[in-house]
Scaffold this active site. Structure first.
Site, short mmCIF file in Angstrom:
data_model
loop_
_atom_site.label_atom_id
_atom_site.label_comp_id
_atom_site.label_asym_id
_atom_site.label_seq_id
_atom_site.Cartn_x
_atom_site.Cartn_y
_atom_site.Cartn_z
N GLU A 1 25.95 41.27 -0.13
CA GLU A 1 26.47 42.51 -0.17
C GLU A 1 28.00 42.47 -0.44
O GLU A 1 29.14 43.25 0.31
CB GLU A 1 26.31 43.32 0.96
N GLU B 1 16.37 43.15 -0.19
CA GLU B 1 16.09 43.96 1.18
C GLU B 1 15.51 45.39 0.68
O GLU B 1 16.04 46.39 0.22
CB GLU B 1 17.30 44.26 1.87
#
Length: 686
Positions: A151, A314
């Site tokens: 991320e 995710e």
């Protein structure tokens, strides 16, 4: 080259952290993953200490055992480079690797993403750990691919460490070459900001007012993006060299990062972390007819503009929340399945749930996974087993298919980043994109995002019948020319207020608004005003009388002056001193046309234009659907698949106009009424 997941295979899996659980639990965890039907797991992205417990000493035994055991159970492994969380021995010895806030206060060790991308020492250690891991796992049959870092630009997307100021100084020197060019680009003659030595140049710093030089701020965001890509490139190049048979991706889509350029230059495909429940607490809960979790489709549409098929690294499986923030309610029964198909409908050909089991310690003890702490069966485990069973039947059928749309919303990073500071166009774009997305979704008209880049071609635009470019304040000559060619060839363009008046430096052009697209739109702006209060918002009066008079013209009002006899005024302002002045115009251009609306787009204005453009729903000829459901179409050669998603807690009814194949049920569905369960999903072959 287009970046997509290769082949026509669908993988379903989960994120797993073997270092956080007793080794005696691994085999049972893997066994149950395979019983559910999972084929892939991600691990390693926060485990630097396990790979390098002390400086220069590498250890792979724990993850060797974890990966080998996963492989024995038929699971492929995505291995994360652990550079999102530098170890304490490193931050203690080399504190210069830590990031700092705008005031120059250095962050300290703990949590994650507390480093800066510019530190030469940190880059050196990132290269070393990536090289060591790549050499060790390049030929491991259990490792199928790599995730770079985790991320990028999450938590914090601005960087003010000393190393960042130095890197920015070098970046602008390479960009502009001379101080004279820099001073001109940043307009430093204003308020006597001119620089006479490169050492005087920094990233924005604290000042008496909250504002900063807008041109410096725009370059700051460009620098952060380039610097982030450079940091990712360091690892990608090593992985390409040492592990050429394993694919490379990274997960995210966070601010101040050109994810399109990063993917084009470095990755095999892009990955995204999909948490639809964020939309229910952060986005539009107070609006009329809120999209709630359905608005996550807008994010997935942006992801699809990067990779036509992509990975969800995710996928939300439970209520999310750190100990101190981001608390969310639990997904209702059926919502995890709904959200998974939301991702698949928009182009995901690989989905991993976050996470296998909820952490029992640390900041994310309330970021719930599939299994609870006690490891006993629960409804989330049962629901994901259903998802896996269904995708086991249809995964390979739909994998490799592409989402299809005839409408696109144009977007670009320069205007996004400039609009963070510039309140004369940034808020307009956010409002207009939201309302266009809602109007198109509720009308069952699929849409894409198309990011305008230097490499964008006429062929890229020509795939769409209608392009909506809500408020492109910054516009280059090349982009303006491309848009003219698109319209001349038969395309329909829609602009909103504050379009076309800035150059790429963020300077306002000394030409009538809307600058480079004035000729295309056939109008100039004779007056303008911010609309600061909702109560002061004027309404529109449609010339054809076809819509309610209360259609609002929000946030900003350009008062338009037709400059050509070919211009047709579609709506007038009905309020304030400019009552009766043109608010919305249409101009024929070649075989196409250009619309200009002098405000931010409301849902009502978008709906009015959809009707006048004659746009048809994707269901035309085969179904009539209620607005509560979303429809998405994926196409694979001569096969078309319709995903119908019900975001409500009540059953809804559709009217099928022809007999279709229900892929999830494995049966033909007759014409007539079709009920879709609360949070239900239908996948129909057209």
């Amino acid at each position: 080259m287009e970046k997509t997941i290769p082949g026509e295979k669908f993988d379903l899996g989960v994120c797993y952290y073997p270092e956080q659980w007793p080794e005696a639990m691994w085999a049972d965890d893997y066994r149950r993953m395979r019983e559910i039907g999972f084929t892939i797991v991600r691990m390693g992205e926060f485990a630097w200490n396990f790979f390098e417990p002390e400086e220069g000493v590498f250890a792979f035994d724990l993850f060797d055992r974890a990966i080998d055991l996963a492989h024995e159970h038929g699971l492929q492994v995505i291995l994360g480079t652990p550079t999102a969380t530098p170890p304490a021995w490193m931050t203690y010895k080399y504190p210069e690797i830590l990031n700092a806030n705008f005031d120059g206060v250095q962050y300290q060790h703990g949590l994650r993403r507390h480093y800066n991308y510019s530190s030469p020492i940190y880059r050196e250690y990132c290269a070393k750990i990536t090289e060591a891991m790549a050499r060790h796992y390049a030929n491991n049959p259990g490792v199928v691919g790599w995730q770079i870092d985790n991320e990028l630009n999450c938590e914090v997307n601005v960087f003010y460490a000393e190393a960042d100021h130095a890197a920015f100084r070098k970046w602008v020197q390479e960009k502009y070459g001379t101080l004279d060019a820099l001073n001109e680009a940043w307009g430093t003659v204003f308020w006597n900001q001119s620089y006479s030595d490169w050492e005087q140049v920094h990233l924005p710093r604290p000042a008496p007012s909250k504002s900063v030089n807008p041109h410096q701020a725009l370059d700051e965001k460009r620098f952060i993006s380039d610097n982030t890509i450079s940091f990712a490139r360091l690892q990608a190049d090593i992985l390409r060299l040492l592990a050429p048979t394993q694919w490379v991706t990274t997960n995210g889509m966070f601010g101040h990062l050109d994810s399109h350029a990063m993917t084009d230059e470095l990755l095999d495909f892009f990955s995204f972390d999909s948490y639809p429940n964020f939309s229910t607490i952060w986005n539009d809960a107070e609006r009329e007819n809120p999209l709630m979790d359905r608005s996550n489709s807008n994010q997935l549409t942006k992801v699809r503009s990067i990779s036509p098929t992509f990975c969800i690294m995710e996928q939300q499986s439970g209520p999310g929340g750190w100990v101190n923030t981001m608390g969310q309610s639990a997904p209702k029964p059926g919502q995890m399945r709904l959200w998974t198909y939301q991702s698949v409908a928009h182009g995901a050909d690989m989905v991993l749930f976050f996470r296998w089991r909820t952490a029992t310690f640390g900041t994310e003890i309330y970021w719930h996974g599939i299994n609870d702490y006690h490891n006993r069966p629960n409804r989330r485990v049962a629901e994901v087993a259903t998802i896996s069973q269904e995708l086991g039947k249809i995964g390979e059928v739909i994998a490799g298919s592409r989402f299809t749309a005839e409408v696109a919303i144009l977007h670009d990073y320069d205007n996004e980043w400039d609009g963070e500071l510039d309140q004369y166009h940034g808020p307009l774009t956010r409002e207009s994109e939201y309302n266009w997305g809602k109007a198109l979704q509720f009308s069952h008209i699929p849409y894409d995002y198309l990011y305008v880049q230097n490499k964008t071609t006429l062929d890229d635009l020509a795939r769409y019948k209608v392009l909506i470019y809500p408020h492109p304040a910054i516009m280059s000559e090349e982009t303006a020319e491309l848009l003219k060619q698109y319209a001349a060839a038969g395309g329909k363009l829609i602009f909103g207020a504050r379009s076309g008046y800035k150059d790429q430096r963020g300077h306002c052009r000394m030409t009538p608004f809307p600058g480079l697209i004035a000729e295309l739109c056939g109008i100039t702006v004779e007056d303008f005003t911010l609309v600061l209060k909702e109560a002061a918002t004027p309404n529109l009066r449609w010339i054809d009388g076809g819509d309610d008079a209360s259609t609002p013209a929000r946030l900003f009002n350009d008062i338009l002056l037709p400059e050509s006899g070919s211009v047709e005024t579609l709506a007038l302002y009905d309020g304030d001193y400019y009552t009766g002045k043109p608010a919305l115009t249409r101009n024929p251009y070649g075989s196409g046309e250009a619309y200009y609306f002098g405000a931010a787009f409301s849902r009502e204005v978008a709906d009015g234009l959809i009707r006048r453009l004659g746009l048809q729903p994707a269901t035309a000829g085969w179904a009539e659907l209620p607005s509560e459901v979303e429809v998405a179409i994926r196409v694979k050669r001569d096969r078309r698949f319709a995903f119908i998603l019900n975001y409500t807690d009540k059953p809804v009814k559709a009217n099928l106009l022809k007999e279709l194949e229900d892929l999830l049920e494995g049966e033909r569905v007759r014409m007539g009424e079709l009920e879709i369960a609360p949070y239900g999903v239908k996948v129909l072959e057209l």
